[in-house]
Scaffold this motif. Structure first.
Motif, PDB file in Angstrom:
ATOM      1  N   UNK A 109      49.222  -5.526 -23.556  1.00 38.33           N
ATOM      2  CA  UNK A 109      50.092  -6.577 -24.068  1.00 38.33           C
ATOM      3  C   UNK A 109      51.394  -6.108 -24.660  1.00 38.33           C
ATOM      4  N   UNK A 110      51.643  -4.792 -24.713  1.00 32.82           N
ATOM      5  CA  UNK A 110      52.876  -4.248 -25.268  1.00 32.82           C
ATOM      6  C   UNK A 110      53.557  -3.355 -24.233  1.00 32.82           C
ATOM      7  N   UNK A 111      54.879  -3.305 -24.316  1.00 32.40           N
ATOM      8  CA  UNK A 111      55.629  -2.413 -23.441  1.00 32.40           C
ATOM      9  C   UNK A 111      55.824  -1.073 -24.151  1.00 32.40           C
ATOM     10  N   UNK A 112      55.428  -0.006 -23.493  1.00 31.12           N
ATOM     11  CA  UNK A 112      55.560   1.337 -24.052  1.00 31.12           C
ATOM     12  C   UNK A 112      56.378   2.190 -23.087  1.00 31.12           C
ATOM     13  N   UNK A 113      57.112   3.150 -23.632  1.00 34.32           N
ATOM     14  CA  UNK A 113      57.912   4.028 -22.778  1.00 34.32           C
ATOM     15  C   UNK A 113      57.003   4.990 -22.025  1.00 34.32           C
ATOM     16  N   UNK A 114      57.316   5.170 -20.757  1.00 31.15           N
ATOM     17  CA  UNK A 114      56.556   6.093 -19.906  1.00 31.15           C
ATOM     18  C   UNK A 114      57.541   6.947 -19.117  1.00 31.15           C
ATOM     19  N   UNK A 115      57.017   7.979 -18.468  1.00 32.27           N
ATOM     20  CA  UNK A 115      57.863   8.808 -17.609  1.00 32.27           C
ATOM     21  C   UNK A 115      58.405   7.956 -16.456  1.00 32.27           C
ATOM     22  N   UNK A 116      59.699   8.065 -16.155  1.00 32.11           N
ATOM     23  CA  UNK A 116      60.270   7.253 -15.080  1.00 32.11           C
ATOM     24  C   UNK A 116      59.630   7.549 -13.726  1.00 32.11           C
ATOM     25  N   UNK A 117      59.492   6.499 -12.932  1.00 33.18           N
ATOM     26  CA  UNK A 117      59.041   6.632 -11.552  1.00 33.18           C
ATOM     27  C   UNK A 117      60.264   6.456 -10.651  1.00 33.18           C
ATOM     28  N   UNK A 118      60.055   6.088  -9.402  1.00 34.23           N
ATOM     29  CA  UNK A 118      61.169   5.902  -8.487  1.00 34.23           C
ATOM     30  C   UNK A 118      62.056   4.751  -8.963  1.00 34.23           C
ATOM     31  N   UNK A 119      63.315   4.835  -8.580  1.00 31.77           N
ATOM     32  CA  UNK A 119      64.280   3.794  -8.931  1.00 31.77           C
ATOM     33  C   UNK A 119      63.944   2.508  -8.166  1.00 31.77           C
TER      34      UNK A 119
END
Length: 330
Positions: free
Chosen positions: A274-284
């Motif tokens: 239910x929350x947005x957390x920062x993660x390692x970027x994936x493809x654009x």
């Protein structure tokens, strides 16, 4: 009525008082904690809001000076909630983060001219409660995206021991002080590369450390492909005669492909519990858009066209240096 400069100095006095017990391990005269620790707190630290004031002490503002606590640390930040869609004039969080990350391409830590900056996704109720502490109901925060009860917020470390420069540049000091010239050159390279288009007084501050008088760009929301401010675009251009050779050499190594890899996705969030957390970027997800989502992911970055325009500015700079239009500082 208090002038803008006086308001700013009053804010700095409060900041200094709040930091009176600063640890001996402070980074330098302008940072009361090591940069890495500030970065960690802004990006992922658990925070408790202690106090909230409009950034310049005036009602109806869209950014706030927030005193927060994270663990044993108390620090102040500029707190800027995004509007709907997170991509409107003078309120594009991705531009603030991009300006911070662009400087990493050519400046060492002690030379950086944009304070630590991060973007967080907070529940809308928490953001509204934070802003409500000012007592000003003129600009209630909005959901960034209709489908989720959250707001993206740009956080930037509020520096200590800085002031509004009376003149920028200080021409007399420029002729006499090579350290000032080098540091101002770094600042101008950053504003040129990102296409900074807002010369409003207050967007740039200077360290009061006489031995390391860095000039900082603390508001970079009008840059890259943004419309111009009505306050002028003075620092969008190269304004000095000489620039540090070390910074120019690093910019020589910057490629279009490298810029796309580093700036295409600046930050990515995923929906978890239910929350947005920062993660390692994936493809654009979409190089043609700066704000992207696909239901459970949100990406912010520079667009392909914004990156190409910045790369052209860098190439043009190197050509001008090689033609002898600008000299290099050793």
């Amino acid at each position: 009525m208090m002038r803008c400069a006086d308001l700013f100095r009053a804010v700095l006095f409060v900041a200094g008082a709040a930091a009176a017990a600063a640890p001996a391990t402070a980074q330098d005269a302008n940072f009361l904690l090591p940069i890495a620790e500030i970065d960690r707190i802004l990006r992922e630290g658990e925070i408790q809001v202690l106090d909230v004031q409009p950034s310049r002490g005036l009602p109806g503002e869209r950014t706030y000076r927030v005193t927060l606590q994270s663990g044993d640390h108390v620090l102040q930040v500029k707190y800027a909630p995004a509007g709907e869609g997170a991509d409107e004039f003078n309120n594009r969080p991705r531009y603030e983060l991009a300006a911070h990350d662009v400087q990493l391409l050519f400046l060492d830590e002690r030379e950086r001219v944009v304070p630590p900056t991060a973007i967080r996704a907070f529940p809308i109720d928490a953001v509204r409660a934070t802003v409500a502490r000012t007592g000003d109901a003129a600009n209630p925060p909005e959901r960034t995206f209709d489908e989720w009860p959250m707001t993206l917020v740009a956080l930037q470390y509020w520096m200590f021991n800085v002031d509004l420069p009376d003149d920028l540049p200080d021409d007399d000091r420029l002729e006499e002080d090579e350290v000032y010239e080098r540091l101002l050159g770094n600042f101008n390279l950053l504003t040129y590369v990102i296409g900074h288009s807002d010369s409003n007084r207050g967007n740039f501050v200077q360290s009061m450390d006489p031995e390391w008088p860095r000039v900082f760009s603390v508001d970079n929301g009008v840059a890259f492909a943004s419309e111009e401010s009505d306050r002028g675009t003075r620092w969008r251009d190269l304004r000095l005669d000489r620039y540090p050779a070390s910074a120019i050499d690093r910019l020589r190594d910057v490629s279009l492909e490298g810029l796309q890899a580093q700036l295409g996705v600046l930050v990515q969030f995923e929906l978890r519990d239910g929350n947005f957390v920062e993660v390692e970027p994936t493809e654009n997800l979409d190089p043609g858009r700066g704000v992207r989502s696909d239901g459970e992911r949100i990406q912010l970055g520079l667009t392909e066209s914004e990156i190409r325009a910045m790369h052209r500015r860098i190439v043009r700079l190197i050509e001008w240096v090689d033609e002898g239009r600008y000299e290099l500082l050793p």
